[in-house]
Design a protein around this motif. Structure first.
Motif, PDB file in Angstrom:
ATOM      1  N   ALA A 113      -4.340   7.483 -15.987  1.00 18.56           N
ATOM      2  CA  ALA A 113      -5.904   7.629 -15.712  1.00 18.56           C
ATOM      3  C   ALA A 113      -6.148   7.749 -14.050  1.00 18.56           C
ATOM      4  N   GLU A 114      -5.415   7.322 -13.300  1.00 13.73           N
ATOM      5  CA  GLU A 114      -5.608   7.352 -12.025  1.00 13.73           C
ATOM      6  C   GLU A 114      -5.162   9.012 -11.538  1.00 13.73           C
ATOM      7  N   ARG A 115      -4.207   9.157 -12.251  1.00 18.23           N
ATOM      8  CA  ARG A 115      -3.669  10.832 -11.858  1.00 18.23           C
ATOM      9  C   ARG A 115      -4.706  11.985 -12.411  1.00 18.23           C
ATOM     10  N   VAL A 153      -9.197  16.077 -11.766  1.00 17.57           N
ATOM     11  CA  VAL A 153     -10.704  15.907 -11.789  1.00 17.57           C
ATOM     12  C   VAL A 153     -11.410  16.133 -10.599  1.00 17.57           C
ATOM     13  N   GLU A 154     -10.970  15.220  -9.541  1.00 10.17           N
ATOM     14  CA  GLU A 154     -11.866  15.221  -8.208  1.00 10.17           C
ATOM     15  C   GLU A 154     -11.310  16.447  -7.393  1.00 10.17           C
ATOM     16  N   LEU A 204     -12.931  21.706  -4.924  1.00 10.77           N
ATOM     17  CA  LEU A 204     -12.536  23.039  -5.119  1.00 10.77           C
ATOM     18  C   LEU A 204     -13.645  23.915  -5.626  1.00 10.77           C
ATOM     19  N   PHE A 205     -14.164  23.727  -6.673  1.00  7.50           N
ATOM     20  CA  PHE A 205     -15.306  24.454  -7.376  1.00  7.50           C
ATOM     21  C   PHE A 205     -16.373  24.236  -6.653  1.00  7.50           C
ATOM     22  N   SER A 206     -16.791  23.189  -6.443  1.00  2.00           N
ATOM     23  CA  SER A 206     -18.246  22.940  -5.585  1.00  2.00           C
ATOM     24  C   SER A 206     -18.072  23.622  -4.201  1.00  2.00           C
ATOM     25  N   ALA A 207     -16.724  23.625  -3.533  1.00  2.00           N
ATOM     26  CA  ALA A 207     -16.756  24.439  -2.245  1.00  2.00           C
ATOM     27  C   ALA A 207     -16.617  25.841  -2.358  1.00  2.00           C
ATOM     28  N   VAL A 214     -15.631  15.768  -0.094  1.00  2.00           N
ATOM     29  CA  VAL A 214     -15.609  15.199  -1.661  1.00  2.00           C
ATOM     30  C   VAL A 214     -14.315  14.375  -1.563  1.00  2.00           C
ATOM     31  N   LEU A 215     -13.168  14.996  -1.124  1.00  3.39           N
ATOM     32  CA  LEU A 215     -11.861  14.010  -1.199  1.00  3.39           C
ATOM     33  C   LEU A 215     -12.123  12.972  -0.449  1.00  3.39           C
ATOM     34  N   MET A 216     -12.376  12.698   0.864  1.00  2.00           N
ATOM     35  CA  MET A 216     -12.602  11.404   1.402  1.00  2.00           C
ATOM     36  C   MET A 216     -13.427  10.486   0.853  1.00  2.00           C
TER      37      MET A 216
END
Length: 94
Positions: free
Chosen positions: A11-13, A18-19, A24-27, A74-76
């Motif tokens: 689930a964490e992977r 997804v994140e 990447l998509f939103s950027a 987003v990743l932070m």
């Protein structure tokens, strides 16, 4: 998300995958929109080649900077959200 012996669960992977995809998509989308907003007028209006080239260069530079800023942002935010604020205490907002 539980860690079993320091290993990430499925689930964490999946959440991380997804994140990363969302980042990447939103950027890419934000960079493309900004690039189009900066460079678009160069092709809509009859501008000289030098001005058009300058706008394309500025648009590309700004788009690249926005792309990396969005991915990092987003990743932070995801990384901070996965850690409890105060371990062992209940969050007053929940």
């Amino acid at each position: 998300m539980e860690n079993h012996g320091g290993r990430r669960g499925q689930a964490e992977r999946d959440a991380i995958t997804v994140e990363i995809g969302y980042a990447l998509f939103s950027a890419v989308f934000a960079a493309a929109v900004l690039f189009g907003a900066i460079v678009g007028p160069a092709y809509v209006f009859d501008l000289s080649d030098g001005t058009r080239g300058t706008l394309v260069g500025v648009g590309a530079t700004v788009a690249v900077v926005l792309f990396f800023a969005r991915v990092v942002s987003v990743l932070m935010r995801f990384r901070k959200g996965s850690q409890p604020n105060q371990p062992g205490r209940t969050n007053p907002d929940s």
